[in-house]
Scaffold this active site. Structure first.
Site, mmCIF file in Angstrom:
data_model
loop_
_atom_site.group_PDB
_atom_site.id
_atom_site.type_symbol
_atom_site.label_atom_id
_atom_site.label_comp_id
_atom_site.label_asym_id
_atom_site.label_seq_id
_atom_site.Cartn_x
_atom_site.Cartn_y
_atom_site.Cartn_z
ATOM 1 N N GLY A 33 -26.026 -9.095 0.172
ATOM 2 C CA GLY A 33 -27.423 -9.047 0.594
ATOM 3 C C GLY A 33 -27.627 -9.727 1.929
ATOM 4 O O GLY A 33 -26.667 -10.009 2.637
ATOM 5 N N ASN A 34 -28.882 -9.973 2.283
ATOM 6 C CA ASN A 34 -29.187 -10.666 3.546
ATOM 7 C C ASN A 34 -30.394 -11.570 3.364
ATOM 8 O O ASN A 34 -30.971 -11.631 2.283
ATOM 9 C CB ASN A 34 -29.390 -9.649 4.671
ATOM 10 C CG ASN A 34 -30.580 -8.745 4.418
ATOM 11 O OD1 ASN A 34 -31.714 -9.187 4.402
ATOM 12 N ND2 ASN A 34 -30.294 -7.459 4.180
ATOM 13 N N ARG A 35 -30.772 -12.280 4.411
ATOM 14 C CA ARG A 35 -31.785 -13.334 4.317
ATOM 15 C C ARG A 35 -33.226 -12.871 4.478
ATOM 16 O O ARG A 35 -34.126 -13.683 4.605
ATOM 17 C CB ARG A 35 -31.508 -14.415 5.366
ATOM 18 C CG ARG A 35 -30.213 -15.154 5.146
ATOM 19 C CD ARG A 35 -30.092 -16.318 6.127
ATOM 20 N NE ARG A 35 -28.769 -16.919 6.074
ATOM 21 C CZ ARG A 35 -28.386 -17.791 5.147
ATOM 22 N NH1 ARG A 35 -29.235 -18.171 4.205
ATOM 23 N NH2 ARG A 35 -27.166 -18.274 5.160
#
Ligand code: CTP
Ligand code: CA
Length: 226
Positions: A33-35
């Site tokens: 995933g990412n932030r």
């Protein structure tokens, strides 16, 4: 107030907003995933609805509540987001693509939890995901298409290239490493770049104000085209 001169100005328009980050599964309990928090996209969806638009929010997983009068479709992976966007695309007037889309996905998704092995390293091979925005740009007819560019260096040059490659009307470029900008912040510092090469630099402001400025521009582009 926010709404001086904007009261109901999006009435009769359909606005598609994508928000938050996509997730790519590795196995039943893990993902890449990412932030992205979703704050920027949810602010655009909220403001578009408050200004009278019919809003479809296609969102990756986010802790945020769906704003009032917004129809939400929850997705996880980039491919799911692409399918949801394509299904809605012909019917919408404005597309604001604020989602942080995973560029790659694990090639093999294990159907059981991957067990720890004796080796010191695990290699996950990743395949490239489709570029949703580029796909929409290639199919663009009447829509006003607005993208985002999250950069950590060479902001203007990188953002300019994305406007051209993805056939955008405008891109919202932000340096995600700047203080008061980026993923979890309530404010943002952005630049608007247009298809004709113009650049507009905005001051630091709350994401809801950035959202209204983006919608102002999308509406202006639509009116100038007509
Ligand atoms: N985007 C998309 N599909 C992808 C990757 C990005 O629709 N597979 C969209 C994002 O929603 C955003 C814009 O493209 O509106 C730019 O995303 P960004 O990650 O900044 O650019 P990329 O084209 O992915 O290039 P890079 O990550 O290498 O900078
Ligand atoms: Ca990317």
């Amino acid at each position: 107030s926010f709404f001086a001169g904007r009261e109901g100005d999006l009435r009769g328009l359909k606005v598609l907003v994508t928000a938050a980050g996509t997730r790519e599964p590795i196995d039943p309990v893990r993902f890449v995933g990412n932030r992205s928090s979703g704050k920027m996209g949810y602010a655009v969806a909220q403001m578009a609805a408050e200004r009278g638009a019919e809003v479809l929010l296609i969102s990756g997983p986010s802790a945020l509540a769906v704003p009032p009068n917004v129809k939400a479709v929850q997705v996880e992976s980039t491919n799911e987001m692409l399918e949801a966007c394509l299904a809605a695309y012909d019917a919408v007037d404005i597309v604001i693509k604020a989602a942080a889309v995973a560029d790659y996905r694990p090639r093999d998704v294990a159907d059981q939890k991957i067990k720890k092995k004796t080796d010191d390293a695990l290699t996950v091979v990743m395949d490239k995901n489709p570029d949703i925005l580029k796909t929409l740009g290639a199919k663009k007819t009447h829509q006003v298409l607005v993208g985002f560019a999250a950069e950590t260096q060479n902001l203007l040059a990188n953002a300019r290239e994305k406007v051209v490659k993805k056939n955008l009307d405008m891109i919202v470029a932000n340096d995600v490493t700047a203080a008061g900008a980026g993923f979890n912040s309530d404010t943002n510092i952005v630049k608007f770049l247009y298809a004709n090469g113009d650049v507009c630099e905005l001051e630091q402001m709350p994401k809801v104000d950035v959202a209204n400025r983006i919608l102002d521009e999308a509406l202006r582009i639509r009116r100038e085209r007509a």
